[in-house]
Design an enzyme around this catalytic site. Sequence first.
Site, PDB file in Angstrom:
ATOM      1  N   PHE A   1      22.737  23.379   5.583  1.00 32.72           N
ATOM      2  CA  PHE A   1      23.880  22.913   6.067  1.00 32.72           C
ATOM      3  C   PHE A   1      23.459  22.599   7.561  1.00 32.72           C
ATOM      4  O   PHE A   1      24.318  22.352   8.635  1.00 32.72           O
ATOM      5  CB  PHE A   1      25.048  23.457   6.259  1.00 32.72           C
ATOM      6  CG  PHE A   1      25.535  24.170   4.795  1.00 32.72           C
ATOM      7  CD1 PHE A   1      25.620  23.249   3.847  1.00 32.72           C
ATOM      8  CD2 PHE A   1      25.335  25.599   4.391  1.00 32.72           C
ATOM      9  CE1 PHE A   1      25.935  23.589   2.527  1.00 32.72           C
ATOM     10  CE2 PHE A   1      25.502  25.886   3.236  1.00 32.72           C
ATOM     11  CZ  PHE A   1      25.831  25.039   2.243  1.00 32.72           C
TER      12      PHE A   1
ATOM     13  N   ILE B   1      17.519  21.335   0.028  1.00 27.80           N
ATOM     14  CA  ILE B   1      18.343  22.712   0.504  1.00 27.80           C
ATOM     15  C   ILE B   1      19.454  22.883  -0.480  1.00 27.80           C
ATOM     16  O   ILE B   1      20.459  23.164  -0.133  1.00 27.80           O
ATOM     17  CB  ILE B   1      18.710  22.513   1.810  1.00 27.80           C
ATOM     18  CG1 ILE B   1      19.544  21.038   1.913  1.00 27.80           C
ATOM     19  CG2 ILE B   1      17.514  22.254   2.752  1.00 27.80           C
ATOM     20  CD1 ILE B   1      19.942  20.993   3.245  1.00 27.80           C
TER      21      ILE B   1
ATOM     22  N   ARG C   1      23.939   2.874  -3.293  1.00 26.15           N
ATOM     23  CA  ARG C   1      23.599   3.086  -4.954  1.00 26.15           C
ATOM     24  C   ARG C   1      23.556   4.606  -5.026  1.00 26.15           C
ATOM     25  O   ARG C   1      22.921   5.429  -4.164  1.00 26.15           O
ATOM     26  CB  ARG C   1      21.990   2.522  -4.934  1.00 26.15           C
ATOM     27  CG  ARG C   1      21.856   2.520  -6.437  1.00 26.15           C
ATOM     28  CD  ARG C   1      20.173   1.796  -6.465  1.00 26.15           C
ATOM     29  NE  ARG C   1      20.027   1.655  -7.826  1.00 26.15           N
ATOM     30  CZ  ARG C   1      18.743   1.253  -8.321  1.00 26.15           C
ATOM     31  NH1 ARG C   1      17.736   1.140  -7.225  1.00 26.15           N
ATOM     32  NH2 ARG C   1      18.554   1.102  -9.404  1.00 26.15           N
TER      33      ARG C   1
ATOM     34  N   ASN D   1      22.191   9.749  -8.637  1.00 28.84           N
ATOM     35  CA  ASN D   1      22.464  10.812  -9.702  1.00 28.84           C
ATOM     36  C   ASN D   1      23.809  11.385  -9.583  1.00 28.84           C
ATOM     37  O   ASN D   1      24.235  12.053  -8.580  1.00 28.84           O
ATOM     38  CB  ASN D   1      21.406  11.934  -9.484  1.00 28.84           C
ATOM     39  CG  ASN D   1      21.747  13.102 -10.590  1.00 28.84           C
ATOM     40  OD1 ASN D   1      22.713  12.933 -11.308  1.00 28.84           O
ATOM     41  ND2 ASN D   1      20.714  13.856 -11.012  1.00 28.84           N
TER      42      ASN D   1
ATOM     43  N   LYS E   1      25.649  13.094 -10.843  1.00 30.54           N
ATOM     44  CA  LYS E   1      26.282  14.502 -11.158  1.00 30.54           C
ATOM     45  C   LYS E   1      25.904  15.243  -9.858  1.00 30.54           C
ATOM     46  O   LYS E   1      26.915  15.839  -9.318  1.00 30.54           O
ATOM     47  CB  LYS E   1      25.306  14.774 -12.264  1.00 30.54           C
ATOM     48  CG  LYS E   1      25.584  16.464 -12.673  1.00 30.54           C
ATOM     49  CD  LYS E   1      24.742  17.038 -13.826  1.00 30.54           C
ATOM     50  CE  LYS E   1      24.988  18.222 -14.038  1.00 30.54           C
ATOM     51  NZ  LYS E   1      26.101  18.463 -14.925  1.00 30.54           N
TER      52      LYS E   1
ATOM     53  N   GLN F   1      27.485  17.158  -4.130  1.00 27.77           N
ATOM     54  CA  GLN F   1      27.717  17.127  -2.790  1.00 27.77           C
ATOM     55  C   GLN F   1      28.814  16.907  -1.951  1.00 27.77           C
ATOM     56  O   GLN F   1      29.218  17.592  -1.035  1.00 27.77           O
ATOM     57  CB  GLN F   1      26.734  15.833  -2.153  1.00 27.77           C
ATOM     58  CG  GLN F   1      25.155  16.183  -2.624  1.00 27.77           C
ATOM     59  CD  GLN F   1      24.348  16.410  -1.204  1.00 27.77           C
ATOM     60  OE1 GLN F   1      24.889  17.066  -0.548  1.00 27.77           O
ATOM     61  NE2 GLN F   1      22.923  16.076  -1.278  1.00 27.77           N
TER      62      GLN F   1
ATOM     63  N   LYS G   1      22.438   5.315   0.378  1.00 25.33           N
ATOM     64  CA  LYS G   1      22.875   5.824   1.649  1.00 25.33           C
ATOM     65  C   LYS G   1      22.869   7.217   1.831  1.00 25.33           C
ATOM     66  O   LYS G   1      23.032   7.481   3.276  1.00 25.33           O
ATOM     67  CB  LYS G   1      24.089   5.289   2.117  1.00 25.33           C
ATOM     68  CG  LYS G   1      24.170   3.504   2.043  1.00 25.33           C
ATOM     69  CD  LYS G   1      25.480   3.252   2.705  1.00 25.33           C
ATOM     70  CE  LYS G   1      25.531   1.730   3.028  1.00 25.33           C
ATOM     71  NZ  LYS G   1      26.687   1.176   3.275  1.00 25.33           N
TER      72      LYS G   1
ATOM     73  N   GLY H   1      24.826  13.751   1.711  1.00 25.86           N
ATOM     74  CA  GLY H   1      25.007  15.186   2.134  1.00 25.86           C
ATOM     75  C   GLY H   1      26.254  15.496   2.886  1.00 25.86           C
ATOM     76  O   GLY H   1      26.716  16.645   3.142  1.00 25.86           O
ATOM     77  N   GLU H   2      26.596  14.411   3.840  1.00 22.11           N
ATOM     78  CA  GLU H   2      27.550  14.783   5.066  1.00 22.11           C
ATOM     79  C   GLU H   2      28.714  13.821   4.904  1.00 22.11           C
ATOM     80  O   GLU H   2      29.696  14.373   5.431  1.00 22.11           O
ATOM     81  CB  GLU H   2      26.747  14.423   6.319  1.00 22.11           C
ATOM     82  CG  GLU H   2      25.601  15.296   6.729  1.00 22.11           C
ATOM     83  CD  GLU H   2      24.688  15.103   7.696  1.00 22.11           C
ATOM     84  OE1 GLU H   2      24.888  15.695   8.801  1.00 22.11           O
ATOM     85  OE2 GLU H   2      23.597  14.030   7.365  1.00 22.11           O
TER      86      GLU H   2
END
Lengths: 327, 736
Positions: free
Chosen positions: B240, B465, B625, B628, B630, B635, B698, B701-702
């Site tokens: 994080f 991570i 795009r 995955n 899942k 995320q 793109k 994670g955030e």
Amino acid sequence: MNDFDYSKSTEIGQAVEELTTKNHAKAIGGGTNLLDLMKYRVENPHYLIDVNHLPYREIVRNASGGLRLGAMVTNADTAYHPLVEKNYPLLSKAILSGASAQLRNAATNGGNLMQRTRCYYFYDTATPCNKREPGSGCSAIGGFNRIHAILGTSEDCIATHPSDMCVALAALDAEIVVQGRDGERRIPILDFHRLPGDTPEKDNNLMPNEIITSINLPGDLFNKNYAYLKVRDRPSYAFALVSVAAALQLNGNNIASIKVALGGVAHKPWRLPHVEQKLIGREASNENFDSLAEELLTGAQGFGDNDFKMALAHKTIVRALNEAKKL
Amino acid sequence: MDTAYIGKSRKRVDGVKKVTGTATYVGEFKPNGLVHGYVVNSTIANGKIVAIHTDKAKLIEGVLEIFTHENLPEDLVHNVDYTDPLSPPGHPFRPLYNDDILYNGQPIALVVAESFELARYAAGLVEVEYQVEECSTDIMKNRDSATSEGVEDTAPKRGNPELAFTNAEVQIDVEYSQPRHYHNPMEPHVSIAEWDVDNKSFKIYDKVQGVNSSQKYICGIFNLNSEKVQILSPFVGGGFGSGLRPQYQLFLAAMAARELHRPVKVSLTRKQMFSFGHRPACIQNIQLGASKEGKLESIIHKAYGETSKFEKYNETIVDWSGMMYRCDHVKLEYELIPVNVYTPMDMRAPGGATGMFALECAMDELAVKANIDPLEFRLINYANKDQNEDKPYSSKELKECYRQAAEHFGWHQRKTKAIEKKDDSVLVGYGMATGCWEAMQQKSSAKAVLDSSGKLVVSSSTADIGTGTYTVMSQIAAETLGVSMKDVQFDLGDTSMPKAPIEGGSWTVSSVGSAVKAVCIKIKEQLVDLAKVSSNENLDEVSYDEVSCADGELVLPNGRSINIKKILKKAALDKIEAENTLDPEERQEQYSCYAHSCVMVEVNVDKDLGMITVPRVTSAIAGGRIINPKTAESQILGAITWGIGMALEEEGMIDDRNGRIMNANLAEYHMAVHADVQQLDVLFVEEHDDIVNPLGAKGLGEIGIVGVASAIANAVYDATGKRVRNLPITLDKILA
């Protein structure tokens, strides 16, 4: 963590003897609080007496028609015991609103009575705290005190007792049975925990050589009209900001019996039986609940961050009593 | 065998390892002779160490050494390069460097012993005398000391925002604030360092989000070439952002290992996880002006961020306000307030989660004031280009996010729903917000080896991570070369592998994924070249691009195909390999690349008791795009959960009298738990983008956290009529 010796006790006489004779000895049940405190060096016992194997591991009917909860029964086993669920659902509900499933599986009833405050400063040995180090001062006064007491505080300590279970026990007039060198002693729950006064290092009135063996619940039942309402900052795994254990016996819409205990507001579960008495025979109305709340909170004092608890406690009392009435 | 993997939900390739305990995390490695270090932290925030007494601790049998500033190895005293790739302007913290105390919790000694328990016990016997100076940790109290020194430029001013604000028919002028947030990944930080005395080299296992970052740091401090420092980090139990910069346990483990000639492990306790960087506390002032019809006329946004006394930590907080909505009059300002804390650090959507919280709450306030539906208000001011940069977007399906979120959530029917639900004690409210996050690509390298059995091993020094890097890279490699995922192995977390950027900025898929794709294409080209020689097909006129890969075969333009194992066999090769470094394409420069989202939430507020729950969240994401779905959904679910905690619970409490953090544990530092999470729905909006990177992905994670706190705050207002502008929105603020 400091070095300590450890012994497993299977017989109460031996456990009491060790507790009396060993230097800096402490009893350990589930250890869910004590071990944390030892790692933080808040508690530094030289000798641990494991009391989990003492023969107080059952829940049975007692002579007064109530229940005897063994001190070494886990909180989880207590909360889910059929007789507790049926006759003392208030206690079940209170226990299950506390901690997490994992902690309740390990924590014992005796240990729950003995758990220590969650005051931030008590846990941090780098800050003054009269409870941890008598005479060093109270950091919570003038510091972070959002979770602290509003009733029965002293200038030396504004910590709260964090238990949910004990709030229900207070409402249910439980009795704590303890064994010491001089034999057995029975302590009404309301006399078990203390207010801080000028000795905040003492959480309760257990003598240094005594071990809790069981908790007696009286025979009169409050399993119809009851509520345990816990107000907290997140819906699980958080201590109460304010909690209310309410139990009623109704005669039509009139109050035949009423018991209200508060958690999260004082150094002990807060209950004023003489105030409750005034409501006997009166209508179970919002107005009467309101005046009860007002009296229960007489003398409440905030310390800044926790000022909100005064109004919150009032509303929580009224809500809990209304919930109890509805059931 | 179907080898089209991209875009399909796949279980984690490392899932079985993780749930069976066979994924070896950093702290689980046990080199021969391993000893343990325990860190002693300062108990004051500002001043000097007058004396540090280690004699009692040294007497404990099994204690090997106690390192303090008094016995720091001589060469390290003279070394000045303690920087890492993400060091902000200023002077990086140097553990045990001298007697100065810069913040409370600063590491001041390392006790090394034969066991962790012994080290911890002995650490408790170390006594420290301090000369205590006054400290100051509250940015509210220190606003006067705000400085623009060491602060990166914000997006330029445009128009005349002050005048436009004065003339605007509808105005708001409000202040928001938020406290410090701590990362608290499940796995605490830990390093195990081994020093090879003969070779004068390190082998270090480090819990970090990028091994190359730790390598650079260790090389600088110990004056070593990179080939003398190998960093390994095969599994990371959450980062994080807390693992973007090397932390003090790495330095201490390495230093002790070199001095003691024993492998040394230093792991931090949960409490110590609060003793380094955090998301900084922040104060934000926003003035917005609009016409009665809802056209934005002026945006003035100023933020004050917290930083340490030794580094100027910057994050991009205000620029979002110049970009999100069409507006010709904009002024953005950012200043820092240095206080006695450790330097703040990037935390999930750094700056974005913060800045968009204020902007999206302010937009809601203005919409309410103008009596326009908050969604409609955003559509009225929709920006088709990035006005900060004066560039078009590489793609922006935000309108579609709004549409799909509204439809799924029932935004337009929300008021009738609220009436249906109403009971005496519960207030129901609905809120929405826009989210946005950069879609960046960094230079990345990867290597691929295809052997004659058909096994493909791809490697890059990136990290996983918990995000699913192992899995998505395997998908990309398998599909690109048309082989089964079972035959693909992806390796990461080792500085001996081709260099990848740190895993941050949501750029791992776009950067490393693109590099993996590129290196697999190189392998394909080698296969085509080999086939030209060995195959019966006439391939002379066939270009690489005309050959595709699927189902273990090269598929030719004429529709026929050649088995790739046979190509190697015919060429009598055990394996072929390729290594490649991929830079972002230059044409990206002409575009602004961002992921977008729309978040809609329902909150229930107890009218009397102020307790807030979040029964429903819908998050519609335009993230290019989706490799995955899942792992992508995971995320976003995690990020929404963070957003709930940010809105309602998280607050690092530093006592301003002594600079100590008082809730440094998971009982009192509240973050969202299972019981906070009810119905979370994630929608991925279709978005095509052939500019952002070769994969068109793109990064996710955030983006999922951005906007969540504002949507919740807006819903709380909708329910209660109360604007709580200082996070977290705890019940006392509702009752006040």
